[in-house]
Motif scaffolding. Structure first.
Motif, PDB file in Angstrom:
ATOM      1  N   ASN A  88       0.841  -1.184   0.000  1.00  0.00           N
ATOM      2  CA  ASN A  88       0.000   0.000   0.000  1.00  0.00           C
ATOM      3  C   ASN A  88       0.879   1.238   0.000  1.00  0.00           C
ATOM      4  OD1 ASN A  88      -1.514   2.340   1.130  1.00  0.00           O
ATOM      5  ND2 ASN A  88      -3.186   0.872   0.997  1.00  0.00           N
TER       6      ASN A  88
ATOM      7  N   ARG B 251      19.452  -9.678  -4.840  1.00  0.00           N
ATOM      8  CA  ARG B 251      18.115 -10.274  -4.760  1.00  0.00           C
ATOM      9  C   ARG B 251      17.232 -10.073  -5.985  1.00  0.00           C
ATOM     10  NH1 ARG B 251      14.796  -8.670  -0.396  1.00  0.00           N
ATOM     11  NH2 ARG B 251      15.702  -6.607  -0.584  1.00  0.00           N
TER      12      ARG B 251
ATOM     13  N   TYR C 131      16.502  -3.673  -7.819  1.00  0.00           N
ATOM     14  CA  TYR C 131      17.306  -2.819  -6.932  1.00  0.00           C
ATOM     15  C   TYR C 131      18.513  -2.283  -7.682  1.00  0.00           C
ATOM     16  CZ  TYR C 131      14.266  -5.415  -3.864  1.00  0.00           C
ATOM     17  OH  TYR C 131      13.159  -5.991  -3.306  1.00  0.00           O
TER      18      TYR C 131
ATOM     19  N   LYS D 158      -4.832 -12.230   1.540  1.00  0.00           N
ATOM     20  CA  LYS D 158      -4.457 -12.712   0.205  1.00  0.00           C
ATOM     21  C   LYS D 158      -3.347 -13.756   0.239  1.00  0.00           C
ATOM     22  CE  LYS D 158      -5.226  -9.272  -3.453  1.00  0.00           C
ATOM     23  NZ  LYS D 158      -4.503  -8.160  -4.106  1.00  0.00           N
TER      24      LYS D 158
ATOM     25  N   ARG E 135       1.700 -10.912   9.511  1.00  0.00           N
ATOM     26  CA  ARG E 135       2.271  -9.570   9.479  1.00  0.00           C
ATOM     27  C   ARG E 135       2.050  -8.851  10.812  1.00  0.00           C
ATOM     28  NH1 ARG E 135       0.289  -7.195   3.576  1.00  0.00           N
ATOM     29  NH2 ARG E 135       1.637  -8.524   2.309  1.00  0.00           N
TER      30      ARG E 135
ATOM     31  N   HIS F 166      12.613  -2.620   5.493  1.00  0.00           N
ATOM     32  CA  HIS F 166      11.407  -2.814   4.680  1.00  0.00           C
ATOM     33  C   HIS F 166      11.297  -4.280   4.253  1.00  0.00           C
ATOM     34  CE1 HIS F 166       8.527  -2.361   1.405  1.00  0.00           C
ATOM     35  NE2 HIS F 166       8.248  -1.156   1.874  1.00  0.00           N
TER      36      HIS F 166
ATOM     37  N   ARG G  45       9.798  -5.812   1.977  1.00  0.00           N
ATOM     38  CA  ARG G  45       9.830  -6.124   0.560  1.00  0.00           C
ATOM     39  C   ARG G  45      11.154  -5.699  -0.087  1.00  0.00           C
ATOM     40  NH1 ARG G  45       5.434  -7.362  -3.101  1.00  0.00           N
ATOM     41  NH2 ARG G  45       6.244  -7.142  -5.206  1.00  0.00           N
ATOM     42  N   THR G  46      11.513  -4.462   0.124  1.00  0.00           N
ATOM     43  CA  THR G  46      12.669  -3.932  -0.599  1.00  0.00           C
ATOM     44  C   THR G  46      13.973  -4.040   0.182  1.00  0.00           C
ATOM     45  OG1 THR G  46      12.439  -1.693   0.260  1.00  0.00           O
ATOM     46  CG2 THR G  46      11.171  -2.215  -1.704  1.00  0.00           C
ATOM     47  N   GLY G  47      13.878  -4.293   1.487  1.00  0.00           N
ATOM     48  CA  GLY G  47      15.091  -4.407   2.290  1.00  0.00           C
ATOM     49  C   GLY G  47      15.703  -3.066   2.645  1.00  0.00           C
ATOM     50  N   LYS G  48      15.047  -1.991   2.244  1.00  0.00           N
ATOM     51  CA  LYS G  48      15.594  -0.668   2.557  1.00  0.00           C
ATOM     52  C   LYS G  48      15.552  -0.426   4.073  1.00  0.00           C
ATOM     53  CE  LYS G  48      15.672   4.114   1.380  1.00  0.00           C
ATOM     54  NZ  LYS G  48      15.848   5.043   0.330  1.00  0.00           N
TER      55      LYS G  48
ATOM     56  N   LYS H 102       0.809  15.257   9.135  1.00  0.00           N
ATOM     57  CA  LYS H 102       0.410  14.660   7.858  1.00  0.00           C
ATOM     58  C   LYS H 102       1.158  13.367   7.595  1.00  0.00           C
ATOM     59  CE  LYS H 102      -0.022  17.299   4.064  1.00  0.00           C
ATOM     60  NZ  LYS H 102       0.397  18.479   3.265  1.00  0.00           N
TER      61      LYS H 102
ATOM     62  N   LYS I 171      -0.325   9.669   7.154  1.00  0.00           N
ATOM     63  CA  LYS I 171      -0.075   8.953   5.901  1.00  0.00           C
ATOM     64  C   LYS I 171       0.422   7.534   6.169  1.00  0.00           C
ATOM     65  CE  LYS I 171       3.667   9.440   3.653  1.00  0.00           C
ATOM     66  NZ  LYS I 171       4.756  10.288   3.124  1.00  0.00           N
ATOM     67  N   TRP I 172       1.377   7.429   7.100  1.00  0.00           N
ATOM     68  CA  TRP I 172       1.935   6.104   7.376  1.00  0.00           C
ATOM     69  C   TRP I 172       0.975   5.233   8.166  1.00  0.00           C
ATOM     70  CZ3 TRP I 172       5.359   4.085   4.436  1.00  0.00           C
ATOM     71  CH2 TRP I 172       6.255   4.914   3.754  1.00  0.00           C
TER      72      TRP I 172
ATOM     73  N   LEU J 243      -2.206   5.231   7.639  1.00  0.00           N
ATOM     74  CA  LEU J 243      -3.109   4.733   6.598  1.00  0.00           C
ATOM     75  C   LEU J 243      -2.463   3.565   5.840  1.00  0.00           C
ATOM     76  CD1 LEU J 243      -5.745   5.138   4.840  1.00  0.00           C
ATOM     77  CD2 LEU J 243      -4.291   6.440   3.302  1.00  0.00           C
ATOM     78  N   ARG J 244      -1.258   3.798   5.334  1.00  0.00           N
ATOM     79  CA  ARG J 244      -0.593   2.764   4.538  1.00  0.00           C
ATOM     80  C   ARG J 244      -0.314   1.511   5.360  1.00  0.00           C
ATOM     81  NH1 ARG J 244       4.348   5.996   1.699  1.00  0.00           N
ATOM     82  NH2 ARG J 244       3.195   7.055   0.051  1.00  0.00           N
TER      83      ARG J 244
ATOM     84  N   LYS K 150      -3.288  -0.582   6.754  1.00  0.00           N
ATOM     85  CA  LYS K 150      -3.866  -1.403   5.688  1.00  0.00           C
ATOM     86  C   LYS K 150      -2.967  -2.592   5.375  1.00  0.00           C
ATOM     87  CE  LYS K 150      -6.936   1.742   3.263  1.00  0.00           C
ATOM     88  NZ  LYS K 150      -7.227   2.369   1.949  1.00  0.00           N
ATOM     89  N   TRP K 151      -1.654  -2.372   5.368  1.00  0.00           N
ATOM     90  CA  TRP K 151      -0.730  -3.469   5.055  1.00  0.00           C
ATOM     91  C   TRP K 151      -0.752  -4.522   6.165  1.00  0.00           C
ATOM     92  CZ3 TRP K 151       3.714  -5.821   7.037  1.00  0.00           C
ATOM     93  CH2 TRP K 151       4.449  -6.623   6.137  1.00  0.00           C
TER      94      TRP K 151
END
Lengths: 185, 139
Positions: free
Chosen positions: A86, A153, A157, B62, B67, B83, B85-88, B106, B110-111, B113-114, B117-118
């Motif tokens: 999201n 990976r 990236y 899904k 999580r 992160h 997914r991205t590993g950041k 704000k 914002k976070w 909300l995101r 939901k995640w």
């Protein structure tokens, strides 16, 4: 009408047409010459702090010139399911970012890598890694260096190997694959 | 005797001030948000409830994946996270080690909300957000 006069008119029109055609060809050439002469290397670096903040907080802020405009439009209309994540934005920020992406998309900014990425695109792919030129450029890299490499990976990236990717430079001499080293093809 | 009374009173005042500052260690942005959540019907915000929710695992409909907030942020807010997914690298969320955190209304919203939901598969209620804020701001 006297035959000589008719001849004069015909030849005059022919000359005029010739001039027009020559002028057009000249104009076209000048146009493409100037496009080619003004092409800058790589892709345009990100220069919108809002974009850097919003999109760069989860992943590298991919430069707008890495995808064509229709792709950005599609991607930015589905932020609630952004590759499974999201990434929703307040509408005003979404608009600002979308406009920035569209203004600087591949095909609209004259950078060499962007121009090449435009080749043979069909539809509006939203994954940079699926663009034909991208696929072509990465086709010879063994998967053990990418998907099989815990420090890379995925080809998504960019900056894992392209050391100057954050600045919009994807030069092959600036590649360093973690655990492998420099990579020149 | 009077001296002792005075001493105790001073001690209590100082202790009270310290306690007050701990209990109110909410950022300005956080306070404004708590007010807004309260006017939406939420009340008695609890850091303990926030912490429990922070560590609670939810099943993603899904993917069947488990999580929680800790998936990316870990259970120690003073440490950096990653992160999923991205590993950041995600900088620490605790205002005590990262002063920029919880400083922008704000951004907080914002976070929420995101990430609600995640993680939870839905928006968080004002009560839940208030509890989260109470927990995070004390870290």
């Amino acid at each position: 009408m006297k035959p000589t006069r008719l001849l004069a008119i015909i030849s005059l029109s022919a000359i005029t047409a010739g001039i027009v055609v020559t002028a057009m060809a000249d104009d076209d050439r000048r146009y493409s010459d100037s496009w080619g002469a003004k092409t800058l290397p790589g892709v345009a670096p990100v220069d919108l702090p809002l974009y850097q903040d919003e999109c760069g907080s989860c992943h590298m802020a991919y430069q707008p010139g890495l995808l064509p405009a229709p792709s950005w439009e599609k991607l930015m209309s589905g932020l609630d399911d952004h590759f499974g994540e999201n990434a929703e934005l307040p509408e005003n920020e979404r608009q600002t970012i979308l406009n920035y992406l569209l203004d600087n998309a591949a095909g609209r900014s004259n950078y060499r890598a962007s121009n090449k990425l435009m080749r043979n695109i069909r539809g509006a792919p939203i994954r940079i890694t699926e663009l034909p030129y991208f696929v072509h450029e990465h086709r010879e890299i063994p998967s053990r260096l990418v998907t099989g490499n815990p420090k890379v990976r995925s080809l998504s990236y960019c900056n894992a190997c392209h050391t100057q990717a954050n600045k919009g430079s994807y030069d092959e001499h600036q590649i360093y694959i973690p655990g492998y080293g420099r990579y020149d093809d | 005797m009077n001296e002792i009374k005075k001493f105790v009173a001073t001690g209590l005042t100082i202790a009270g001030m310290c306690y007050g500052s701990i209990a109110l260690s909410q950022t300005k942005a956080g306070e404004a948000l708590l007010d807004r959540y309260a006017s939406a019907g939420a009340k008695n915000f609890s850091a303990a409830r926030g912490e429990a929710l922070w560590n609670q695992k939810f099943t993603h409909a899904k993917s069947g994946q488990k999580r929680s907030c800790t998936t990316c942020h870990t259970s120690d807010l003073r440490k950096p996270g990653k992160h999923a997914r991205t590993g950041k690298i995600i900088e620490p969320l605790a205002p005590s080690v990262n002063a920029t955190r919880l400083s922008n209304e704000k951004k907080i919203e914002k976070w929420f909300l995101r990430n609600c939901k995640w993680t939870l598969g839905r928006k968080c209620t004002p009560q839940e957000k208030g509890d989260f804020l109470s927990y995070m701001s004390n870290q």
